[in-house]
Design a protein around this motif. Structure first.
Motif, PDB file in Angstrom:
ATOM      1  N   TYR A  37       0.828  -1.209   0.000  1.00  0.00           N
ATOM      2  CA  TYR A  37       0.000   0.000   0.000  1.00  0.00           C
ATOM      3  C   TYR A  37       0.864   1.263   0.000  1.00  0.00           C
ATOM      4  N   PHE A  38       1.874   1.297   0.864  1.00  0.00           N
ATOM      5  CA  PHE A  38       2.757   2.456   0.905  1.00  0.00           C
ATOM      6  C   PHE A  38       3.482   2.632  -0.432  1.00  0.00           C
ATOM      7  N   SER A  39       3.872   1.518  -1.044  1.00  0.00           N
ATOM      8  CA  SER A  39       4.553   1.578  -2.343  1.00  0.00           C
ATOM      9  C   SER A  39       3.618   2.110  -3.413  1.00  0.00           C
ATOM     10  N   ALA A  40       2.353   1.689  -3.366  1.00  0.00           N
ATOM     11  CA  ALA A  40       1.368   2.153  -4.348  1.00  0.00           C
ATOM     12  C   ALA A  40       1.177   3.665  -4.250  1.00  0.00           C
ATOM     13  N   LEU A  41       1.151   4.186  -3.014  1.00  0.00           N
ATOM     14  CA  LEU A  41       0.960   5.625  -2.824  1.00  0.00           C
ATOM     15  C   LEU A  41       2.146   6.433  -3.328  1.00  0.00           C
ATOM     16  N   ARG A  42       3.316   5.798  -3.373  1.00  0.00           N
ATOM     17  CA  ARG A  42       4.498   6.497  -3.884  1.00  0.00           C
ATOM     18  C   ARG A  42       4.508   6.528  -5.410  1.00  0.00           C
ATOM     19  N   LEU A  43       3.890   5.528  -6.041  1.00  0.00           N
ATOM     20  CA  LEU A  43       3.963   5.380  -7.491  1.00  0.00           C
ATOM     21  C   LEU A  43       2.730   5.883  -8.231  1.00  0.00           C
ATOM     22  N   SER A  49      -3.023   8.387 -15.204  1.00  0.00           N
ATOM     23  CA  SER A  49      -1.939   8.582 -16.164  1.00  0.00           C
ATOM     24  C   SER A  49      -1.214   7.263 -16.371  1.00  0.00           C
ATOM     25  N   ALA A  50      -0.616   7.109 -17.549  1.00  0.00           N
ATOM     26  CA  ALA A  50       0.084   5.861 -17.870  1.00  0.00           C
ATOM     27  C   ALA A  50       1.276   5.645 -16.946  1.00  0.00           C
ATOM     28  N   GLU A  51       1.904   6.734 -16.504  1.00  0.00           N
ATOM     29  CA  GLU A  51       3.064   6.616 -15.624  1.00  0.00           C
ATOM     30  C   GLU A  51       2.696   6.003 -14.267  1.00  0.00           C
ATOM     31  N   SER A  52       1.413   6.105 -13.940  1.00  0.00           N
ATOM     32  CA  SER A  52       0.976   5.614 -12.635  1.00  0.00           C
ATOM     33  C   SER A  52       0.533   4.156 -12.660  1.00  0.00           C
ATOM     34  N   LEU A  53       0.599   3.513 -13.820  1.00  0.00           N
ATOM     35  CA  LEU A  53       0.114   2.133 -13.936  1.00  0.00           C
ATOM     36  C   LEU A  53       0.757   1.173 -12.938  1.00  0.00           C
ATOM     37  N   PRO A  54       2.086   1.251 -12.705  1.00  0.00           N
ATOM     38  CA  PRO A  54       2.663   0.353 -11.686  1.00  0.00           C
ATOM     39  C   PRO A  54       2.031   0.549 -10.310  1.00  0.00           C
ATOM     40  N   GLY A  55       1.769   1.810  -9.954  1.00  0.00           N
ATOM     41  CA  GLY A  55       1.127   2.098  -8.670  1.00  0.00           C
ATOM     42  C   GLY A  55      -0.287   1.559  -8.617  1.00  0.00           C
ATOM     43  N   TYR A  56      -1.026   1.685  -9.748  1.00  0.00           N
ATOM     44  CA  TYR A  56      -2.384   1.144  -9.797  1.00  0.00           C
ATOM     45  C   TYR A  56      -2.357  -0.374  -9.637  1.00  0.00           C
ATOM     46  N   GLY A  57      -1.370  -0.995 -10.263  1.00  0.00           N
ATOM     47  CA  GLY A  57      -1.252  -2.449 -10.159  1.00  0.00           C
ATOM     48  C   GLY A  57      -0.984  -2.888  -8.722  1.00  0.00           C
TER      49      GLY A  57
END
Length: 287
Positions: free
Chosen positions: A82-88, A144-152
């Protein structure tokens, strides 16, 4: 303990989680993983005190190491992801995706032995999720496409907590006392991750330390024990849907503390969450 009593105990976890944001804000400037380590250490310690005063430590020795590994991986994994997702990814979108876990609990609960899932359960969960979405994403959505890793990663969060809750139901014979070990092991792993990834910053004054202690006693302590009771013995579909009250109650707590402002959106969100819970309750009665 009756099914209704266990469900009410599970509801208390949702109420405690509603205080998570308020106490977290007050605990600044402690970084997330360090805060995790401190709070889970407190939560695990109170669990051990409870075990010593009731069943005794023998009950913990009877639990398989595989169960401890499962619980620790779920608690530590969820928070780290979760913390990683919020960073990405933008926080609003990441939080909203992560908050799919109650809906996933409701949908996949039909696969559990002895459980029946009907349309009212699913519809109620969807309505409640929409109400929660109004609160979480009230600042706007900017995908945004850049945020896809965070969404995943956020979606992986939802899968992690819903999977933990559903599998805990399957492990109904595992005593709730085992949660104390989950918490302490999570505290150790969080401390290791903190030292590797974060700068150490301690709470500011008595208020900060009070917030950390309150987190460890409630939202990151007692809540995990009562949630365990609820998902193992209560109405899991009702609990899943009612969990969408947490972001609403959290916002109300922040408003009460003067940290956030009231909004007409909250009224609509409250109505939708209440309607969703009502539909889920009707579905449980029909089942």
């Amino acid at each position: 303990m009756s099914r209704n009593q266990a469900t009410l105990i599970g509801f208390s976890a949702v109420a405690l989680w509603a205080l998570l944001a308020l106490f977290t804000v007050a605990s600044a400037p402690v970084p997330p993983l360090q805060l995790n380590a401190l709070c889970f250490a407190i939560g695990g310690s109170i669990g051990l005190i409870w075990v010593a005063a009731t069943e005794g430590f023998t009950v913990l020795r009877q639990v398989s190491w595989k169960v401890y590994a499962f619980g620790t991986a779920a608690l530590f994994g969820y928070h780290l992801i979760y913390f990683s997702a919020l960073r990405l990814a933008p926080p609003a979108e990441a939080s909203l995706i992560a908050y799919l876990w109650p809906l996933l609990i409701v949908v996949f609960s039909g696969l559990l032995p002895g459980e029946r899932l009907n349309r009212l359960h699913v519809f109620g969960a969807v309505v409640a999720f929409a109400g929660a979405a109004l609160i979480v994403a009230r600042g706007g959505i900017s995908a945004s496409a850049e945020s896809l890793p965070g969404y995943g990663l956020a979606f992986l969060c939802a899968l992690t907590w819903s999977g933990y809750s559903l599998l805990s139901r399957r492990m109904g014979k595992v005593p709730t006392a085992a949660v104390a070990v989950y918490c302490l092991a999570t505290a150790v792993l969080s401390a290791i991750a903190h030292l590797a990834l974060e700068e150490t910053l301690w709470p500011a004054g008595a208020t900060g330390w009070g917030a950390v202690i309150a987190l460890g006693l409630g939202p990151v302590g007692l809540a995990f024990y009562t949630w365990d009771v609820g998902v193992k013995r209560g109405d899991i579909q009702m609990l899943g849907t009612a969990s969408y009250a947490a972001p609403l109650l959290s916002t109300l707590a922040l408003i009460g503390a003067g940290i956030a402002a009231a909004s007409p959106v909250l009224v609509l969100a409250a109505a939708m969450i209440a309607a969703g819970a009502f539909l889920a309750a009707m579905g449980s009665r029909q089942g």
